[in-house]
Design an enzyme around this catalytic site. Structure first.
Site, PDB file in Angstrom:
ATOM      1  N   CYS A  53       4.690 -18.373   1.258  1.00 33.40           N
ATOM      2  CA  CYS A  53       4.718 -17.290   2.245  1.00 33.40           C
ATOM      3  C   CYS A  53       3.926 -16.064   1.767  1.00 33.40           C
ATOM      4  O   CYS A  53       3.539 -15.226   2.565  1.00 33.40           O
ATOM      5  CB  CYS A  53       6.151 -16.877   2.548  1.00 33.40           C
ATOM      6  SG  CYS A  53       7.069 -18.189   3.328  1.00 33.40           S
TER       7      CYS A  53
ATOM      8  N   SER B 260      16.923 -23.182   6.635  1.00 33.51           N
ATOM      9  CA  SER B 260      15.791 -23.655   7.403  1.00 33.51           C
ATOM     10  C   SER B 260      15.781 -25.185   7.426  1.00 33.51           C
ATOM     11  O   SER B 260      16.094 -25.817   6.409  1.00 33.51           O
ATOM     12  CB  SER B 260      14.562 -23.152   6.648  1.00 33.51           C
ATOM     13  OG  SER B 260      13.449 -23.264   7.423  1.00 33.51           O
TER      14      SER B 260
ATOM     15  N   ASN C 218      13.394 -19.495  -5.080  1.00 30.83           N
ATOM     16  CA  ASN C 218      12.349 -20.453  -4.719  1.00 30.83           C
ATOM     17  C   ASN C 218      11.131 -20.446  -5.649  1.00 30.83           C
ATOM     18  O   ASN C 218      10.230 -21.265  -5.490  1.00 30.83           O
ATOM     19  CB  ASN C 218      11.892 -20.203  -3.277  1.00 30.83           C
ATOM     20  CG  ASN C 218      11.528 -18.755  -3.019  1.00 30.83           C
ATOM     21  OD1 ASN C 218      12.316 -17.840  -3.278  1.00 30.83           O
ATOM     22  ND2 ASN C 218      10.340 -18.523  -2.534  1.00 30.83           N
TER      23      ASN C 218
ATOM     24  N   THR D 168      14.479 -18.617  25.764  1.00 30.51           N
ATOM     25  CA  THR D 168      14.836 -19.983  26.168  1.00 30.51           C
ATOM     26  C   THR D 168      15.126 -20.818  24.927  1.00 30.51           C
ATOM     27  O   THR D 168      14.334 -20.824  23.986  1.00 30.51           O
ATOM     28  CB  THR D 168      13.664 -20.605  26.956  1.00 30.51           C
ATOM     29  OG1 THR D 168      13.370 -19.740  28.051  1.00 30.51           O
ATOM     30  CG2 THR D 168      14.000 -21.998  27.461  1.00 30.51           C
TER      31      THR D 168
ATOM     32  N   HIS E  90      13.148 -27.230   7.790  1.00 29.52           N
ATOM     33  CA  HIS E  90      12.002 -27.938   7.196  1.00 29.52           C
ATOM     34  C   HIS E  90      12.082 -28.070   5.671  1.00 29.52           C
ATOM     35  O   HIS E  90      11.263 -28.746   5.060  1.00 29.52           O
ATOM     36  CB  HIS E  90      10.670 -27.304   7.636  1.00 29.52           C
ATOM     37  CG  HIS E  90      10.345 -25.987   7.016  1.00 29.52           C
ATOM     38  ND1 HIS E  90       9.479 -25.859   5.954  1.00 29.52           N
ATOM     39  CD2 HIS E  90      10.742 -24.738   7.325  1.00 29.52           C
ATOM     40  CE1 HIS E  90       9.372 -24.571   5.657  1.00 29.52           C
ATOM     41  NE2 HIS E  90      10.117 -23.878   6.467  1.00 29.52           N
TER      42      HIS E  90
HETATM   43  N1  PMP Z   1      14.121 -18.329   2.033  1.00 32.69           N
HETATM   44  C1  PMP Z   1      13.702 -19.096   1.014  1.00 32.69           C
HETATM   45  C2  PMP Z   1      14.453 -19.073  -0.272  1.00 32.69           C
HETATM   46  C3  PMP Z   1      12.574 -19.897   1.182  1.00 32.69           C
HETATM   47  O1  PMP Z   1      12.154 -20.660   0.170  1.00 32.69           O
HETATM   48  C4  PMP Z   1      11.876 -19.872   2.413  1.00 32.69           C
HETATM   49  C5  PMP Z   1      10.639 -20.720   2.645  1.00 32.69           C
HETATM   50  N2  PMP Z   1       9.616 -20.486   1.740  1.00 32.69           N
HETATM   51  C6  PMP Z   1      12.357 -19.048   3.429  1.00 32.69           C
HETATM   52  C7  PMP Z   1      13.481 -18.285   3.206  1.00 32.69           C
HETATM   53  C8  PMP Z   1      11.655 -18.966   4.766  1.00 32.69           C
HETATM   54  O2  PMP Z   1      11.909 -20.082   5.548  1.00 32.69           O
HETATM   55  P1  PMP Z   1      11.137 -20.345   6.912  1.00 32.69           P
HETATM   56  O3  PMP Z   1       9.832 -20.903   6.529  1.00 32.69           O
HETATM   57  O4  PMP Z   1      11.975 -21.327   7.637  1.00 32.69           O
HETATM   58  O5  PMP Z   1      11.058 -19.063   7.643  1.00 32.69           O
END
Ligand code: PMP
Length: 370
Positions: free
Chosen positions: A320, A198, A151, A236, A200
């Site tokens: 993150c 994921s 990423n 839930t 999103h």
């Molecule tokens: N793995 C990768 C390669 C990502 O790019 C991301 C998001 N930055 C994630 C995991 C984490 O995803 P989420 O935000 O859904 O926890």
């Protein structure tokens, strides 16, 4: 001021069809999917239909789809769940540039549970050599976890090659984080024991994801609770969110090739135009076209701020880790100074005009700050 969103690796805009369906569901349903009266059963049936559709799209079985709150939870569940279920085998192979949800799960196993982790470094193309995986496999290796697409720098790993190697090593499982590859490049989950993604990142809802866990893999549940998600993930069900994930994935996969073609054209156009700025360079070429990491003579935080003032949203490191002083492990691994690097990430909704504007802004910013 016009806003330009070039941070699609961080998250994507929700698809309109997905959003409309979600709104309609929210309006109509609120019962617990495990309730035994008709309304609960109706939601449960829709949830199971979604699981079935996702399984069909990914060519796996229905019981192999575990709904989670996203890729971070899926990664943690896969890695810690498998490791803690098999405490007699304490070696794991991974890469140095996994997403923090993998990296920190591994660090926790290392620091708090006595596991030994081999962190492989990428080659000059930014990829993990499958030969390095082979060389480091041991009788006590319980897991190999290598991401499909990085990423930060966009390197695409040879997951098919790696899975063939792990397959020949009985007792070792293979997990891959497919978050940045799904919906962009072809993903084949055959012979992959576990995979995380994921919603999103593919124009779905936040707080929504899946761990694909093949039936033969046993893991320790991290979230204890009731019978939800086959007893692996209590709580839930976030049923309506999980229900729309099937639509999200279907739309992403149906349009994958045409969307990626558009993104690839943008990437190529960006590369051409960037040549007009000799002070800027691309840090890794030939990776995924959704993202490009570049270095400039301007400190990344200064450039990020300048671009923000010009209406352009990009990032300098994984979102993150953006508020922690977390090192960019991917850039370090390919010997790029993270203090001068920024990540631009495209979506099919971006345009060449937006790239033109970015290039003009970057030229001006270099004049101003260098
Ligand atoms: N793995 C990768 C390669 C990502 O790019 C991301 C998001 N930055 C994630 C995991 C984490 O995803 P989420 O935000 O859904 O926890």
């Amino acid at each position: 001021m016009k806003k330009i969103y070039f941070d699609n690796v961080s998250t994507t805009k929700i698809n309109k069809e997905v959003l409309d369906t979600y709104k309609k569901l929210l309006d109509a349903y609120y019962c617990n999917a495990d309730a035994l009266y008709d309304d609960g059963v109706q939601i449960y049936n829709m949830l199971e239909k979604s699981r079935e559709n996702i399984a069909r799209l990914l060519k796996v079985q229905k019981e192999e789809i575990i709904f989670t709150s996203g890729a971070s939870e899926a990664n943690s569940t896969a890695i810690k769940g498998l490791a803690l279920k098999n405490p007699n085998k304490k070696h794991i192979i991974s890469s140095i540039y996994e997403h923090s949800s993998v990296h920190n799960a591994l660090k926790q196993l290392e620091n708090d549970f006595g596991y030994e982790i081999t962190y492989l470094s990428p080659n000059e193309k930014g990829q993990i050599n499958k030969e390095d995986v082979l060389k480091n496999l041991r009788p006590d290796t319980i897991l190999v976890s290598i991401m499909l697409v990085n990423n930060e720098i966009g390197a695409i790993n040879d997951i098919n090659g790696i899975k063939e190697i792990v397959k020949k090593h009985p007792g070792t499982y293979f997990h891959t984080d497919i978050t940045q590859g799904l919906g962009k490049i072809d993903v084949d989950l055959k012979d992959i024991d576990m995979a995380s993604f994921s919603a999103h990142k593919i124009h779905g809802l936040k707080g929504s994801g899946v761990l694909v866990k093949k039936k033969h893999v046993e893991i320790l549940p991290l979230i204890n609770g009731g019978q939800q998600e086959f007893g692996i993930r209590g709580g839930t069900s976030n049923a309506l969110v999980d229900i729309v994930l099937a639509k999200t994935l279907r739309i992403a996969l149906e349009n994958r090739e045409s969307n990626y073609k558009e993104i690839d054209e943008l990437y190529k156009y960006f590369k051409e135009r960037l040549k007009e700025i000799p002070e800027a360079r691309i840090n890794l070429d030939n990776g995924i076209s959704t993202l490009v990491n570049i270095s400039t003579p301007i400190k990344s935080e200064v450039l990020l701020n300048a671009l923000n003032n010009e209406g352009i949203m990009v990032s300098s490191k994984s979102t993150c880790g953006s508020k922690k002083n977390e090192l960019n492990r991917a850039l370090k691994a390919i010997s790029v100074d993270e203090d001068y690097a920024i990540r631009i990430s495209f979506d099919y909704e971006n345009t060449k005009e937006e790239i033109d504007y970015f290039i003009e802004c970057l030229k001006e910013d270099i004049k101003k700050y260098v």
